[in-house]
Design an enzyme around this catalytic site. Structure first.
Site, mmCIF file in Angstrom:
data_model
loop_
_atom_site.group_PDB
_atom_site.id
_atom_site.type_symbol
_atom_site.label_atom_id
_atom_site.label_comp_id
_atom_site.label_asym_id
_atom_site.label_seq_id
_atom_site.Cartn_x
_atom_site.Cartn_y
_atom_site.Cartn_z
ATOM 1 C CE LYS A 81 111.821 66.316 97.168
ATOM 2 N NZ LYS A 81 113.182 65.311 97.094
ATOM 3 C CG ASP B 52 111.156 60.328 95.721
ATOM 4 O OD1 ASP B 52 110.861 59.879 94.678
ATOM 5 O OD2 ASP B 52 112.276 60.760 96.104
ATOM 6 C CE LYS C 140 113.462 57.669 96.506
ATOM 7 N NZ LYS C 140 114.925 58.082 96.305
ATOM 8 C CG ASP D 257 111.364 63.447 99.211
ATOM 9 O OD1 ASP D 257 112.301 63.861 99.753
ATOM 10 O OD2 ASP D 257 111.099 63.073 98.064
ATOM 11 C CG ASP E 271 114.827 58.522 93.151
ATOM 12 O OD1 ASP E 271 113.813 59.312 93.715
ATOM 13 O OD2 ASP E 271 115.421 57.755 93.653
ATOM 14 C CD GLU F 32 111.769 63.320 94.130
ATOM 15 O OE1 GLU F 32 112.685 62.743 93.396
ATOM 16 O OE2 GLU F 32 111.450 63.725 95.160
ATOM 17 N NE ARG G 159 118.322 66.993 91.385
ATOM 18 C CZ ARG G 159 119.281 66.155 91.571
ATOM 19 N NH1 ARG G 159 120.278 66.534 90.836
ATOM 20 N NH2 ARG G 159 119.455 65.571 92.534
HETATM 21 N N1 BES Z 1 113.919 62.340 98.133
HETATM 22 C C1 BES Z 1 115.214 61.738 97.659
HETATM 23 C C2 BES Z 1 116.473 62.070 98.644
HETATM 24 C C3 BES Z 1 116.568 61.276 99.888
HETATM 25 C C4 BES Z 1 117.018 59.997 99.795
HETATM 26 C C5 BES Z 1 116.311 61.621 101.086
HETATM 27 C C6 BES Z 1 117.061 59.217 100.727
HETATM 28 C C7 BES Z 1 116.468 60.905 102.017
HETATM 29 C C8 BES Z 1 116.858 59.561 102.143
HETATM 30 C C9 BES Z 1 115.177 62.403 96.435
HETATM 31 O O1 BES Z 1 114.243 62.708 95.594
HETATM 32 C C10 BES Z 1 116.207 61.330 95.646
HETATM 33 O O2 BES Z 1 115.708 60.507 95.125
HETATM 34 N N2 BES Z 1 117.440 61.724 95.068
HETATM 35 C C11 BES Z 1 118.325 60.977 94.506
HETATM 36 C C12 BES Z 1 119.162 61.885 93.517
HETATM 37 C C13 BES Z 1 119.701 60.972 92.425
HETATM 38 C C14 BES Z 1 118.827 60.416 91.698
HETATM 39 C C15 BES Z 1 120.688 62.006 91.550
HETATM 40 C C16 BES Z 1 119.264 60.329 95.402
HETATM 41 O O3 BES Z 1 119.624 61.187 96.244
HETATM 42 O O4 BES Z 1 119.533 59.220 95.339
HETATM 43 ZN ZN ZN Z 2 112.718 62.967 96.754
HETATM 44 MN MN MN Z 3 113.642 61.034 94.376
#
Ligand code: BES
Ligand code: ZN
Ligand code: MN
Length: 488
Positions: A261, A266, A273, A284, A343, A345, A347
């Protein structure tokens, strides 16, 4: 830094520093005892004076020990007799911290610490990695780039012991891959864009053993990669999908795919966020960085395996043309996705890359690596990466590579029972599964694009970088991926 192997004794080796150990009962190793007797009991006097007790990773640097040829002696505590992997890493980190800024040759008499579980070759490999780690420093965007900023390195490491040349070479190559991954991860997001990553792939392809293809956003849109494009389109930085082919075993042999990825920043998109620590979302793209690092290591080692390194890269931004919650998009596989949260994104860019990679290259196995969920970070912290797979053979291979390399993973569930959480009233699936089991529902989403291919997913959200005062990328899971692939 050069690597040498010598059969000289610790007292006779000509070096800038000789490294020897004592255990926590105060007992000197064989090599340390040889130095002690050559120097008329100099080391024992320090122990008697309680300058060092032998606790794990305790160090004492002694200049000018008479009767021996090396200019300094580093005494290091090895703790209890049977040193385990975690303690071994602490010991090697302490040795590298104490000696990696010295000029000249660092001689290491560590064979006494080897065991059936952690053989001499393991120690040699980990030593090269520990020095590589200690010698890395991010300077690229620091104003002053004089010698003070760049760490000094010893001219060579001299291993006192058996023939561990291959292990030293492997450790050096892994360290270079790890440091490349760190460098890309640490690079600020205004520089490290999807186009920058594509450029890094092109640069690696100066080695004829690597074949690189870059697909741009327009091509991907035409192809029907609607999930990928739904993320990339909100940014003025064009998205890229990068394919790096290393065919060390020759065409006709099975190829193994790793897919990273590469969200270079992000923001969360329209599902923005919160502002706190948002800068960390430059990391990310650490899954992508680990693919780059692994390819770099493979190019140094040139093993007889076929590996396809893929990177799926975009910037996730809020914009007038960004995706909105409620949008339905059609992925490259033809399956439709309701984007309930922009968010989630990672996947979306991964699913089209999985479809593209599996359809085009028919890999024998696929491992994706992604900073995918905060939920995985909450579950496993900074210690273990999350491992998800329904393929027992792949699970075993990844777990054993993780154990050997100390780049740890913990297996989390990926069962059919969780799939219903992705149900959508308006599309074949939603891109989020609600508040429960967030790391697993993300893996469930990806699993729908890998049917028929042995596949595993590594969630590195907690392990790819560390926060706080020592903020920086870790280069994980390059050691795990390299060991996994070399065992193919
Ligand atoms: N890149 C983030 C995941 C992440 C968050 C990695 C904090 C490291 C630290 C990912 O794109 C994301 O935002 N995931 C969301 C998914 C949710 C919206 C289902 C998450 O984990 O909050
Ligand atoms: Zn992300
Ligand atoms: Mn995200």
């Amino acid at each position: 830094m050069q690597y040498q192997i010598s059969s000289s004794s610790a007292a006779d080796i000509q070096a800038s520093c000789i490294v020897v150990t004592l255990d926590q009962s105060g007992k000197l190793s064989e090599a340390a005892a040889a130095i002690d007797s050559a120097s008329g009991g100099f080391l024992q006097a320090r122990i008697d004076a309680r300058d060092i007790s032998g606790k794990t990773a305790e160090t004492l640097l002694l200049p000018a020990v008479s009767g021996i040829k090396a200019q300094r002696v580093l005494l290091v505590g090895s703790g209890k007799d049977a040193v385990k992997a975690a303690a071994a890493q602490k010991i090697l980190t302490a040795i590298a911290a104490a000696t990696s800024k010295l000029d000249g040759e660092i001689a290491l008499a560590l064979t006494g610490l080897a065991s059936d579980e952690l053989p001499e070759s393991w120690w040699a490999e980990q030593t090269a990695m520990a020095f590589g780690n200690a010698l890395y420093k991010f300077t690229e965007t620091k104003g002053k780039k004089d010698d003070e900023e760049a760490p000094r390195a010893p001219e060579s490491l001299i291993w006192l012991g058996g023939d561990v040349a291959a292990a030293l070479a492997k450790g050096d190559a892994v360290a270079n891959g790890v440091n490349f991954a760190k460098e890309l991860g640490n690079m600020p997001p205004n520089i490290c864009t999807p186009s920058y990553l594509a450029g890094q792939a092109q640069a690696l392809a100066s080695d004829a053993a690597l074949d690189v293809t870059v697909l741009d956003e327009a091509e991907l849109e035409k192809m029907g990669a609607g999930a990928f494009v739904s993320v990339a389109k909100g940014s003025s930085e064009p998205g890229k999908m990068i394919v790096m082919k290393y065919m060390g075993a020759g065409e006709g042999q099975p190829a193994h795919m790793i897919l990273g990825k590469g969200i270079t920043f992000d923001t969360g998109g329209i599902s923005l966020k919160p502002g706190q620590k948002m800068d960390e979302m430059k990391y990310d793209m650490c899954g992508a960085a680990s693919v780059f690092g692994t390819m770099k290591t493979l190019l140094q080692l040139k093993p007889a395996i076929n590996v396809i390194g893929m990177v799926t890269s975009a910037e996730n931004m809020p914009a007038g043309n960004a995706s909105k919650p409620g949008d339905v998009v059609t992925s490259l596989s033809g399956k439709t996705i309701e984007i309930l949260n922009t968010d989630a994104e990672g996947r979306l860019v991964l699913c089209d890359a999985l479809t593209y990679g599996i359809d085009n290259f028919k890999p024998a196995s696929v491992v994706d690596i992604a900073t995918l969920t905060g939920a995985c970070m909450a579950a496993l912290g900074e210690v273990n990466s999350g491992l998800f797979t329904q393929d027992e053979a792949l699970a075993e291979q990844l777990q054993s590579a993780a154990k050997y390399s100390c780049d740890k993973v913990w297996r989390l569930p990926l069962e059919e029972d969780y799939q219903d959480l992705l149900d959508s009233n308006f599309a074949d699936m939603a891109n989020i599964g609600g508040p429960l089991a967030g790391a697993t529902t993300a893996a469930c989403f990806l699993s729908r694009f890998t049917e028929g291919t042995p596949w595993a997913h590594l969630d590195i959200a907690g392990t790819a970088w560390v926060g706080g005062a020592k903020k920086g990328a870790t280069g994980r899971p390059v050691p795990l991926l390299v060991n996994y692939l070399l065992a193919k």
